[in-house]
Design a protein around this motif. Structure first.
Motif, PDB file in Angstrom:
ATOM      1  N   TRP A 126       0.832  -1.210   0.000  1.00  7.68           N
ATOM      2  CA  TRP A 126       0.000   0.000   0.000  1.00  7.68           C
ATOM      3  C   TRP A 126       0.866   1.259   0.000  1.00  7.68           C
ATOM      4  N   ILE A 127       1.871   1.287   0.835  1.00  6.18           N
ATOM      5  CA  ILE A 127       2.757   2.450   0.903  1.00  6.18           C
ATOM      6  C   ILE A 127       3.465   2.658  -0.432  1.00  6.18           C
ATOM      7  N   MET A 128       3.908   1.575  -1.050  1.00  6.13           N
ATOM      8  CA  MET A 128       4.571   1.678  -2.349  1.00  6.13           C
ATOM      9  C   MET A 128       3.635   2.210  -3.425  1.00  6.13           C
ATOM     10  N   LEU A 129       2.369   1.800  -3.379  1.00  4.12           N
ATOM     11  CA  LEU A 129       1.397   2.285  -4.356  1.00  4.12           C
ATOM     12  C   LEU A 129       1.155   3.779  -4.189  1.00  4.12           C
ATOM     13  N   ILE A 130       1.036   4.209  -2.955  1.00  5.30           N
ATOM     14  CA  ILE A 130       0.846   5.641  -2.701  1.00  5.30           C
ATOM     15  C   ILE A 130       2.031   6.440  -3.228  1.00  5.30           C
ATOM     16  N   PRO A 145     -13.234   1.725   3.603  1.00  2.00           N
ATOM     17  CA  PRO A 145     -13.446   3.185   3.572  1.00  2.00           C
ATOM     18  C   PRO A 145     -12.231   3.986   4.026  1.00  2.00           C
ATOM     19  N   PHE A 146     -11.427   3.444   4.957  1.00  2.69           N
ATOM     20  CA  PHE A 146     -10.226   4.151   5.400  1.00  2.69           C
ATOM     21  C   PHE A 146      -9.248   4.295   4.242  1.00  2.69           C
ATOM     22  N   LEU A 147      -9.069   3.229   3.468  1.00  2.00           N
ATOM     23  CA  LEU A 147      -8.148   3.259   2.337  1.00  2.00           C
ATOM     24  C   LEU A 147      -8.659   4.185   1.240  1.00  2.00           C
ATOM     25  N   GLU A 148      -9.965   4.162   1.020  1.00  2.00           N
ATOM     26  CA  GLU A 148     -10.545   5.038   0.007  1.00  2.00           C
ATOM     27  C   GLU A 148     -10.339   6.510   0.365  1.00  2.00           C
ATOM     28  N   LYS A 173      -7.879   9.208  -1.722  1.00  2.00           N
ATOM     29  CA  LYS A 173      -8.409  10.448  -2.282  1.00  2.00           C
ATOM     30  C   LYS A 173      -7.683  11.663  -1.732  1.00  2.00           C
ATOM     31  N   GLU A 174      -7.344  11.622  -0.443  1.00  2.00           N
ATOM     32  CA  GLU A 174      -6.646  12.758   0.175  1.00  2.00           C
ATOM     33  C   GLU A 174      -5.227  12.909  -0.359  1.00  2.00           C
ATOM     34  N   LYS A 208      -3.846  11.289  -3.217  1.00  2.00           N
ATOM     35  CA  LYS A 208      -3.624  11.154  -4.662  1.00  2.00           C
ATOM     36  C   LYS A 208      -4.624  11.937  -5.504  1.00  2.00           C
ATOM     37  N   SER A 209      -5.656  12.484  -4.886  1.00  2.00           N
ATOM     38  CA  SER A 209      -6.678  13.269  -5.607  1.00  2.00           C
ATOM     39  C   SER A 209      -7.274  12.467  -6.768  1.00  2.00           C
ATOM     40  N   SER A 210      -7.566  11.223  -6.514  1.00  2.00           N
ATOM     41  CA  SER A 210      -8.143  10.361  -7.550  1.00  2.00           C
ATOM     42  C   SER A 210      -8.959   9.263  -6.873  1.00  2.00           C
ATOM     43  N   ASP A 211      -9.566   8.422  -7.694  1.00  2.00           N
ATOM     44  CA  ASP A 211     -10.405   7.345  -7.174  1.00  2.00           C
ATOM     45  C   ASP A 211      -9.637   6.021  -7.146  1.00  2.00           C
TER      46      ASP A 211
END
Length: 321
Positions: free
Chosen positions: A160-164, A193-196, A200-201, A203-206
């Motif tokens: 997850w951290i790598m994706l961000i 919902p936490f990950l979503e 969004k916060e 990466k400003s995307s979905d």
């Protein structure tokens, strides 16, 4: 389009999964026209390599335990079909031994079709290395209870951290994973919902999530096929336009070197037997018959076109032994 394929999804291709290899072949094997960038992490690559043999072993154990035991009552011995059944049972047992030997050789040399496709992804998409900083961030994330991840495993948190860090800002991410840590507890089809909110916060995307590659394909590619190998594609075209029996046999001989054909490619191969008399007339020859049995019969339930099904019925009706 940016996608992440979790280890558990890749390992399914070595087990009894409803997802077939078309998904990897169509979209995720790197091609410029596919339009999908796979975000590969060292964590996924290492987990896959660690667990590949275990999954294969489990699948082969189930295969070996499948006993062929057709019991016939003594009074059936007077019927002509009795000996035919006994012979077919013996041939089937021999075929199972033959395929197991081939599989064992391909497993050892990492030459299974799934191996070729997955290792191609590993080779062509650079895996992001797990740095000490990423490891520490993942440890902190799990310790404070933020998803994804479990107390005894940092793998999901590392991914997850790598994706961000690596997916460009403003670009949607498509996660393909069966891991429950990524999913909502109230709606198992939605991302946690936490990950979503975090995505969004930052990466400003979905962000979107799918439990299988098939589910992802159904939502975005509507059956579009991307051939895995250009030469394979050329050979299928050569078969459809073959002008002689000799060229038909030589093309089949080269096609035999390919272990895997997508559903769309199988349809084209069947179509060649309809449109080209040079193929149709020699369909019963040993080399063509064995080839079509291998690549087309397993797709029988997926073929809907009546003309293509007629070729399948013809192939199935011819004696392969």
């Amino acid at each position: 389009m940016h996608a992440f394929i979790d280890t558990n999804v890749l390992l399914k291709f070595y087990y009894f999964s409803k997802d077939d290899l078309d998904g990897l072949n169509k979209i995720f094997v790197p091609r410029k026209d596919a339009g999908v960038e796979v975000h590969l992490t060292q964590q996924v690559r290492d987990e896959f390599i660690r667990n590949r043999e275990s999954k294969i072993k489990d699948a082969l154990t189930r295969f070996s335990n499948a006993k062929i035991n057709i019991e016939l009552p003594y009074f059936m011995r007077v019927y002509s079909e009795y000996n035919k059944i006994i012979k077919l049972r013996k041939k089937l047992q021999e075929k199972m031994k033959d395929v197991r030997k081939k599989v064992d050789e391909d497993v050892a040399s990492q030459e299974l079709i799934a191996d070729k496709l997955i290792f191609d992804i590993f080779e062509k998409f650079d895996a992001v290395e797990v740095s000490q900083q990423i490891y520490e961030e993942a440890r902190r994330r799990v310790d404070i209870g933020n998803p994804p991840g479990k107390s005894n495993s940092l793998g999901d948190a590392i991914n997850w951290i790598m994706l961000i860090e690596n997916v460009p800002e403003g670009q949607d991410l498509h996660i393909i994973s069966e891991d429950g840590d990524f999913y909502s507890r109230l709606d198992e089809k939605k991302i946690h919902p936490f990950l979503e909110m975090e995505w969004k916060e930052k990466k400003s995307s979905d962000i979107h999530i799918y439990r299988s590659i098939g589910e992802f394909l159904d939502g975005h590619f509507d059956g579009t096929a991307f051939p895995y190998d250009k030469r394979e594609n050329e050979l299928i075209e050569d078969l459809a336009t073959s002008g002689s029996f000799a060229s038909t046999h030589s093309t089949i001989a080269e096609l035999e070197s390919y272990g895997y054909f997508s559903l769309e490619e199988v349809k084209r191969l069947l179509g060649a037997a309809i449109s080209n008399n040079q193929v149709s007339w020699v369909l019963g020859d040993d080399d063509l018959l064995e080839f079509y049995h291998r690549v087309a019969i397993p797709r029988r339930e997926e073929i809907r076109d009546k003309k293509l099904k007629s070729i399948l019925d013809r192939v199935a009706g011819l004696d392969l032994f």
